[in-house]
Design an enzyme around this catalytic site. Structure first.
Site, mmCIF file in Angstrom:
data_model
loop_
_atom_site.group_PDB
_atom_site.id
_atom_site.type_symbol
_atom_site.label_atom_id
_atom_site.label_comp_id
_atom_site.label_asym_id
_atom_site.label_seq_id
_atom_site.Cartn_x
_atom_site.Cartn_y
_atom_site.Cartn_z
ATOM 1 N N LYS A 176 28.425 -33.343 -23.071
ATOM 2 C CA LYS A 176 29.120 -32.077 -22.772
ATOM 3 C C LYS A 176 28.285 -31.256 -21.790
ATOM 4 O O LYS A 176 27.293 -30.646 -22.148
ATOM 5 C CB LYS A 176 29.352 -31.247 -24.040
ATOM 6 C CG LYS A 176 30.351 -30.133 -23.775
ATOM 7 C CD LYS A 176 30.284 -28.990 -24.748
ATOM 8 C CE LYS A 176 29.412 -27.854 -24.319
ATOM 9 N NZ LYS A 176 29.754 -27.204 -23.039
ATOM 10 N N GLU A 179 30.229 -25.492 -19.487
ATOM 11 C CA GLU A 179 31.625 -25.241 -19.087
ATOM 12 C C GLU A 179 31.722 -24.709 -17.655
ATOM 13 O O GLU A 179 32.743 -24.874 -17.002
ATOM 14 C CB GLU A 179 32.257 -24.238 -20.048
ATOM 15 C CG GLU A 179 31.639 -22.848 -19.946
ATOM 16 C CD GLU A 179 31.978 -21.959 -21.122
ATOM 17 O OE1 GLU A 179 32.164 -22.482 -22.216
ATOM 18 O OE2 GLU A 179 32.046 -20.745 -20.934
ATOM 19 N N GLY A 230 19.737 -22.295 -24.121
ATOM 20 C CA GLY A 230 19.027 -21.099 -24.555
ATOM 21 C C GLY A 230 18.582 -21.163 -26.014
ATOM 22 O O GLY A 230 19.101 -21.952 -26.817
ATOM 23 N N THR A 233 21.314 -20.449 -28.794
ATOM 24 C CA THR A 233 22.222 -21.582 -29.017
ATOM 25 C C THR A 233 21.477 -22.702 -29.750
ATOM 26 O O THR A 233 22.024 -23.339 -30.653
ATOM 27 C CB THR A 233 22.766 -22.114 -27.675
ATOM 28 O OG1 THR A 233 23.121 -21.025 -26.852
ATOM 29 C CG2 THR A 233 23.962 -23.006 -27.881
ATOM 30 N N GLY A 234 20.229 -22.929 -29.348
ATOM 31 C CA GLY A 234 19.425 -23.981 -29.995
ATOM 32 C C GLY A 234 19.265 -23.732 -31.485
ATOM 33 O O GLY A 234 19.386 -24.640 -32.309
ATOM 34 N N GLU A 251 15.506 -28.501 -26.060
ATOM 35 C CA GLU A 251 14.775 -28.080 -24.856
ATOM 36 C C GLU A 251 15.283 -26.691 -24.536
ATOM 37 O O GLU A 251 16.397 -26.537 -24.023
ATOM 38 C CB GLU A 251 15.075 -29.030 -23.685
ATOM 39 C CG GLU A 251 14.584 -30.443 -23.881
ATOM 40 C CD GLU A 251 13.071 -30.562 -23.767
ATOM 41 O OE1 GLU A 251 12.424 -29.643 -23.231
ATOM 42 O OE2 GLU A 251 12.544 -31.575 -24.237
ATOM 43 N N CYS A 289 14.207 -23.199 -16.014
ATOM 44 C CA CYS A 289 13.563 -22.957 -17.313
ATOM 45 C C CYS A 289 12.055 -22.811 -17.170
ATOM 46 O O CYS A 289 11.423 -22.062 -17.906
ATOM 47 C CB CYS A 289 13.899 -24.079 -18.279
ATOM 48 S SG CYS A 289 13.528 -25.706 -17.598
ATOM 49 N N GLU A 390 13.228 -14.037 -21.516
ATOM 50 C CA GLU A 390 13.640 -14.852 -20.374
ATOM 51 C C GLU A 390 14.793 -14.142 -19.658
ATOM 52 O O GLU A 390 15.866 -13.964 -20.236
ATOM 53 C CB GLU A 390 14.094 -16.222 -20.885
ATOM 54 C CG GLU A 390 14.417 -17.188 -19.779
ATOM 55 C CD GLU A 390 14.934 -18.528 -20.296
ATOM 56 O OE1 GLU A 390 15.795 -18.519 -21.205
ATOM 57 O OE2 GLU A 390 14.479 -19.566 -19.788
#
Ligand code: NAP
Length: 496
Positions: A176, A179, A230, A233-234, A251, A289, A390
């Site tokens: 995936k 988007e 990010g 989300t991780g 990551e 990153c 970040e």
């Protein structure tokens, strides 16, 4: 894309089950460059089921390492054949310059070549158990069905760090892409068909993480999730996967220090040091990153170093990535630029000194794109959110130090730990500082480079696990110990 189906499930290209689509926008001018299918959670479940069936069917995982090695090489050849097309898609989608996109496709190719070589030489580990009758060996087997989720800043490159070792190991997968940047990955999966990857081995979905996320990660049929994106989300993904004890590799983001010692002034390294700090933070408009967003510079040279940087930052040609004169492109979306602008406003309100940038470019030709000028804040400290968080944009913060210990302490004073740079002409000091920094990659007198054959990943909240190198393959493998007794006798433990 443009009427063609974009989802690949079990070897069949199809539209979304509810007919949904998404406009893909060129961040350089806001135009719609493609309309792609937007997968639903039902599509996600179908894709995982297809990957499960392809794995459990056994034919793919029974292929020899030599066969998979050859396939990976064929994919690398096709990537080079289609390099220009893929690079153009990447630039239209992300806004990055075409020169950068071409390098990305070369890097993608090198990842496939590297894993093609590595899988070709991998061998079982023989273990001496102290009994000549026993042949003991540890073999590597594919971990199974993998969910591969990639971000928008290096769409195909980040995906290749996952797909190449997954294929090399004999896994099946659901990929995936982000988007907002799916175009190169769609073209790439079509190219995998041509290379001869069997149906169901690589399944592809486009769609919002928020919608598809749990259908992909909260699924007992998934054996491994490899995620790049990010921190927030991780965390979500790790929490969801924990319910199924699914292995997860993360990551995540970085807030990467670039430490510059005063000896660069007299060693003849001044210009290169300024250049690396500049490139390290402003390449791809800071949407990297491992961008060196925190300059930590020795007090005695700080004023001159920042002035030299500001002069060059102000001269960076921001523009449409398709224009060969452009040195850096736009931010990926209007929403992302708004986030970067919020950080700039925050930096000013926190008391940092704005040295340059801090605005959109005034060039009318760029008015429809999501451009932002390279920005430098001096007089920063770790209590400021622009130093701690970040920003993922073209923002450099400057902190100053007066001793080596202070430089190390500042460099490690972050919840992240992805990458760091050290600039000094003193070799002993360089070695001391690179060893003391708690980051996954540390560059000494260089910045930003990596190779497919060395591990990439983060300490701290920059993630866990490693991509690239031998460890990047090991993530997709289970270890099995096979104990073979060639002269079996009774164990003799129980007497009756
Ligand atoms: P993101 O918002 O975390 O999204 C990353 C991917 O996760 C996208 O494909 C996203 O899909 C998907 N996603 C979102 N929510 C999800 C959920 N609940 N479940 C499953 N998937 C979900 O990150 P991003 O903004 O795309 O990328 C920027 C971040 O990536 C930065 O923090 C950067 O540092 C990090 N990054 C790290 C590395 C590294 O090597 N450590 C490399 C590159 C980037 P949608 O886009 O479709 O919502």
């Amino acid at each position: 894309m443009d009427g063609e189906p974009d989802l690949c499930i079990g070897g069949t290209w199809r539209h979304a089950s509810d007919g949904g689509t998404r406009d893909i926008v060129n961040p350089a001018d806001g135009s719609v460059v493609a309309v792609v299918d937007e997968a639903t959670p039902d599509d996600a479940r179908d894709a995982v089921a297809a990957a499960r069936a392809a794995f459990d069917g056994g034919a793919w995982r029974a292929t020899t390492a030599a066969e998979r090695s050859e396939l990976l090489n064929r994919i690398a050849d096709l990537l080079q054949r289609d390099k220009e097309d893929l690079a153009h898609l990447e630039t239209r989608d992300t806004g990055k310059t075409l020169a950068e996109s071409r390098i990305d496709i070369d890097d993608v190719t090198s990842v496939f070549r590297y894993y093609s070589r590595l899988i070709g030489v991998e061998a079982d580990t023989l273990v001496d158990v102290g009994d000549p009758a026993v042949i003991s060996r540890v073999v590597r087997e594919p971990i199974g069905v993998c969910v591969l989720i990639a971000p928008w800043n290096y769409p195909l490159l980040q995906m290749s760090w996952k797909v190449a070792p997954a294929l090399a190991a004999g896994c099946t997968m659901v990929a995936k892409p982000s988007e907002v940047t799916p175009l190169s990955t769609i073209a790439f999966v079509r190219l995998l068909d041509e290379a001869g990857i069997p149906p169901g081995v690589v399944n592809l979905l486009q769609g919002s993480g928020a919608t598809l996320g749990s259908a992909l990660t909260d699924n007992p049929d998934v054996d491994f999730i490899s995620f790049t994106g990010g921190l927030a989300t991780g965390r979500n993904i790790a929490a969801t996967a924990a319910a199924h004890v699914t292995k997860v590799a993360l990551e995540l983001g970085g807030k990467n220090p670039h430490i510059v010692f005063a000896d660069v002034r007299d060693s003849g390294d001044w210009d290169a040091a300024v250049d690396h700090v500049l490139t390290g933070v402003f390449l791809h408009s800071g949407q990297v990153c491992s961008a060196g967003t925190r300059l930590i510079v020795e007090e005695s040279i700080a004023d001159d170093f920042v002035a030299a940087l500001a002069e060059r930052a102000a001269a960076i040609r921001v523009g449409n990535g398709m224009d060969p004169a452009s040195e850096t492109g736009p931010l990926v979306s209007e929403q992302h630029r708004a986030k970067v602008e919020d950080y700039v406003a925050l930096g000013i309100s926190e008391g940092a000194k704005l040295v340059c940038g801090g605005a959109r470019p005034t060039d009318a030709a760029l008015a429809d794109g999501y451009f932002y000028l390279p920005t430098i804040f001096d007089r920063c400290d770790r209590s400021m959110r622009i130093v701690a968080e970040e920003t993922f944009g073209p923002i450099l913060t400057v902190e100053r130090f007066t001793s080596e210990d202070e430089a190390i302490a500042l460099g490690n004073d972050t919840e992240y730990g992805l990458a760091a740079g050290v600039r000094t002409s003193d070799a002993a000091r360089g070695e001391r500082v690179v060893r003391a920094l708690r980051h996954g990659t540390v560059w000494l007198n260089d910045f930003g480079y990596y190779t497919a054959s060395a591990e990439w990943g983060g300490f701290g909240k920059s993630g866990n696990g490693r991509e690239l190198g031998p460890s990047g393959l090991a993530e997709y493998q289970e270890l099995k110990h096979i104990w073979h007794n060639t002269a079996p006798t009774a164990a003799g433990w129980f007497k009756n």
